[in-house]
Design an enzyme around this catalytic site. Structure first.
Site, PDB file in Angstrom:
ATOM      1  N   GLU A   1       0.825  -1.211   0.000  1.00  0.00           N
ATOM      2  CA  GLU A   1       0.000   0.000   0.000  1.00  0.00           C
ATOM      3  C   GLU A   1       0.865   1.269   0.000  1.00  0.00           C
ATOM      4  O   GLU A   1       0.459   2.296  -0.524  1.00  0.00           O
ATOM      5  CB  GLU A   1      -0.927  -0.028   1.223  1.00  0.00           C
TER       6      GLU A   1
ATOM      7  N   HIS B   1       8.414 -26.660   1.022  1.00  0.00           N
ATOM      8  CA  HIS B   1       7.683 -27.732   0.355  1.00  0.00           C
ATOM      9  C   HIS B   1       6.548 -27.175  -0.491  1.00  0.00           C
ATOM     10  O   HIS B   1       5.576 -27.880  -0.761  1.00  0.00           O
ATOM     11  CB  HIS B   1       7.136 -28.717   1.388  1.00  0.00           C
TER      12      HIS B   1
ATOM     13  N   LYS C   1     -14.210   1.716  -3.150  1.00  0.00           N
ATOM     14  CA  LYS C   1     -15.100   2.101  -2.049  1.00  0.00           C
ATOM     15  C   LYS C   1     -16.338   2.817  -2.575  1.00  0.00           C
ATOM     16  O   LYS C   1     -17.459   2.558  -2.136  1.00  0.00           O
ATOM     17  CB  LYS C   1     -14.351   3.000  -1.053  1.00  0.00           C
TER      18      LYS C   1
END
Lengths: 428, 428
Positions: free
Chosen positions: A269, A290, A401
């Site tokens: 950000e 792994h 938003k």
């Protein structure tokens, strides 16, 4: 915190940084440090974050929540209002900190059903007091307490800005209220009440976290060669300039897994701007050897791998075994196995000329996590200066938003209309 | 599973795939499907994985563990021996499945101290029976049971190959033993005993997982336009060829967070070869909109974002509020908020011309997770064919294993010597 950049040198890795290039970079670091130091002195927005180890009062936080009597804490917040607090309690080995930082109804129901509400404090965090996810969750949590006949007003603490709906609510219900510090973006607020309230409610030593952060702050200087935090930030930028567009962040400690999430927000950000910014890829050592190591060794040379570990820990012996082929483990501890895998992975990346950086703290504890939080914030601020981006804003998230608000009926927005105009191409 | 590739088209995103390019790609898909179908028919190593929905017997697994009487399961395994099993139980909403898949001594101690051992079954998984981390942990777990006076032999199930130390142990102690299927690499084994034993011990419907997988298998065909799994794999490769070197994988459901980890292993270890392979970056919606979205919108155009959600769920209303500015939430549910954020994020990426793909399943449940596991395995196998890599091996991890063994005293190795010769450059 110590940093070893040997495996990021051009003699070892491709991409890599030559020692001459490091010297040149150090001149940039000196300039950037002047800007940062001036910003700290004048408490300029964003830079003020780096003053928190001094300006945050642990005893003030502890006093504010002293009457909250609980064995567990449920934090209701999202992004920077949750990740820092979870990072701190995880590093402290505290299992009774729960976080509601998503708006997944099935998860909310499972979590609330699993908690012993009369013994669980609620910690609501939102600077504006209007964050949709946080307020929606808080309304759901409040209702769950009421349905269970438990008085939420006796066990709720609020961390918010000076004004706003949450501040009003805290005032009306006479709740313990803590201030979100001025000039500090959410992702830089872990070393304030935003990050420390759950630990304080659960009886941990918040002051030790700040003390660790202060030790890191005391290393800030005008040269990357004297300051581990700046060395990390500078080398990350140097590698990004040379093509390391991903930062694979791999703590070798389960208790630092939330720290990797916190780092991912900080890095993405703050620096993900104007076509720049490393993509944080979170992993966990030794587990993800792994899982991701094949790619990190044999894939593109477009990554730097950050390997993080503690040099001291409470160890545990591996019991003896008569199993053939495992006898070599018999005299070792789990910690020695973990260290061997850490060093083996580091060297295996170097053998494939994949750049990597080693970061070490003494222990995963209050002091250690304070050190790490501050050091990586300073690294990030330095990186932002070197990259020339606006480290402390996040303009690109506003679009979504506005779209979500429009979709939910707060009034039609241009963005909501764009959502409805999606180009569909479904394969059934 | 359904896939919507509209936001990966060149008319929407950069990089993007034109419809003409998709048509050309489909010819490659047809060829690849022939190879895959032949591999399945002849149970060739790796390709045999895609037969598991047919060849795995859920009732056989259930019978094998019928005498294991427990309320919780502790899986001891690592990588493909743990991630699939955790993915399945998480999708089923089962909270009592714990996993020891790291060699962190502090974590092992905390976990073992937190478990009610008399009510906890142990599920040990290692094909070779010699995996260092798994065997070390199993020795530690066994000792913890013995120290607590609890007979581990009465509550331990073993999943391993036909021969090896674990098979011998299971034989000597008369433990329930399940076979790791032949021809199936660990990361492709979720739809076998390797992934289904914990769910079976805890009384879940393993057959429903396989049924969901069979539905997905029935969609395999020679065209990406008829097969969602192939559409996903083909578009991912097409975007990688055009510069999308990261695959940001974002489920919008907490219960699918382990699925994102499972995907990360599948994708990285199968395709991360010969300088190719997308780096999986795990995230979680809606939470990480407050963490990663700034970067995904405003950073480099080197990513494809995979957005995954369920279209049905148990929802939960957001209680009414008199808080000004939040009234628009009053009539919504948490699920509607989550969906609005999903669609807003998807559109916000498209508005920034960042490629993204929508993946949907009906529900996060046994059928749904079976569908997802099979579909992404098929997508990965197809991607490997299109990329021309050896999908089913992981040669690059051997170096580190040899190094770790040497460091722990199994005899000096060339790799261990390289570890000791590390180029140091410490910043203190």
């Amino acid at each position: 915190m110590h940093v070893d950049i040997g495996n990021a040198l051009a003699e070892v890795a491709t991409p890599g940084v030559s020692e001459a290039a490091l010297e040149r970079l150090d001149a940039e670091v000196a300039d950037a440090h002047e800007t940062i130091a001036a910003g700290m002195s004048n408490a300029v927005f964003g830079y003020a974050s780096l003053n928190l180890p001094e300006t945050t009062s642990a005893s003030g936080i502890e006093r504010a929540v002293a009457d909250v009597d609980a064995d567990a804490v449920l934090t209701v917040g999202i992004g920077g209002s949750a990740l820092g607090a979870r990072t701190v309690t995880a590093a402290l080995g505290e299992p009774e900190h729960y976080v509601l930082d998503n708006v997944d109804p099935e998860h909310a129901t499972r979590l609330l059903d699993s908690l012993d509400l009369p013994r669980t404090a609620v910690n609501v965090v939102s600077r504006s007091g209007t964050t949709a996810e946080t307020l929606a969750n808080f309304l759901v949590v409040r209702e769950a307490y009421e349905d269970a006949g438990v008085d939420w007003t006796e066990r709720t603490a609020v961390t918010t800005g000076e004004t706003g709906p949450l501040a009003d609510l805290a005032d009306a219900e006479d709740l313990p209220t803590l201030a979100v510090p001025e000039g500090v973006p959410g992702r830089f607020s872990a070393l304030s009440a935003v990050g420390l309230v759950p630990a304080a409610i659960l009886g941990h030593d918040a002051e030790a976290v700040l003390a660790g952060a202060r030790e890191a702050r005391d290393t800030l200087s005008g040269s990357l060669f004297d300051c581990p935090a700046y060395a990390y930030g500078a080398v990350a930028v140097a590698l990004e300039r040379r093509g390391a567009h991903t930062n694979a962040f791999v703590p070798y400690a389960e208790a630092l897994e939330p720290f990797a999430e916190w780092f991912a927000q900080l890095w993405a950000e703050s620096l993900g701007k104007e076509g720049q910014g490393q993509t944080p890829a979170r992993a966990l050592g030794a587990t993800d050897q792994h899982s991701q190591l094949q790619l990190y060794r044999a894939g593109r040379h477009d990554k730097v791998v950050t390997l993080l570990r503690a040099t001291e820990r409470d160890d545990r012996a591996i019991p003896d075994t008569d199993v053939e082929g495992l006898a070599y483990l018999g005299d070792a501890t789990l910690g020695e196995l973990l260290d061997a895998e850490f060093e083996a992975t580091e060297a295996s990346l170097a053998a494939a000329r994949q750049p990597n950086v080693r970061v070490e703290v003494e222990r995963v504890d209050a002091r250690g996590v304070g050190d790490l939080l501050f050091s990586f914030e300073a690294a990030c601020v330095l990186a932002g200066e070197l990259m020339g981006v606006e480290t402390f804003t996040q303009p690109a998230v506003e679009w979504g938003k506005n779209a979500a608000r429009g979709l939910l009926g707060a009034g039609e927005t241009e963005e909501a209309a764009a959502v409805r105009g999606k180009r569909e191409y479904r394969i059934e």
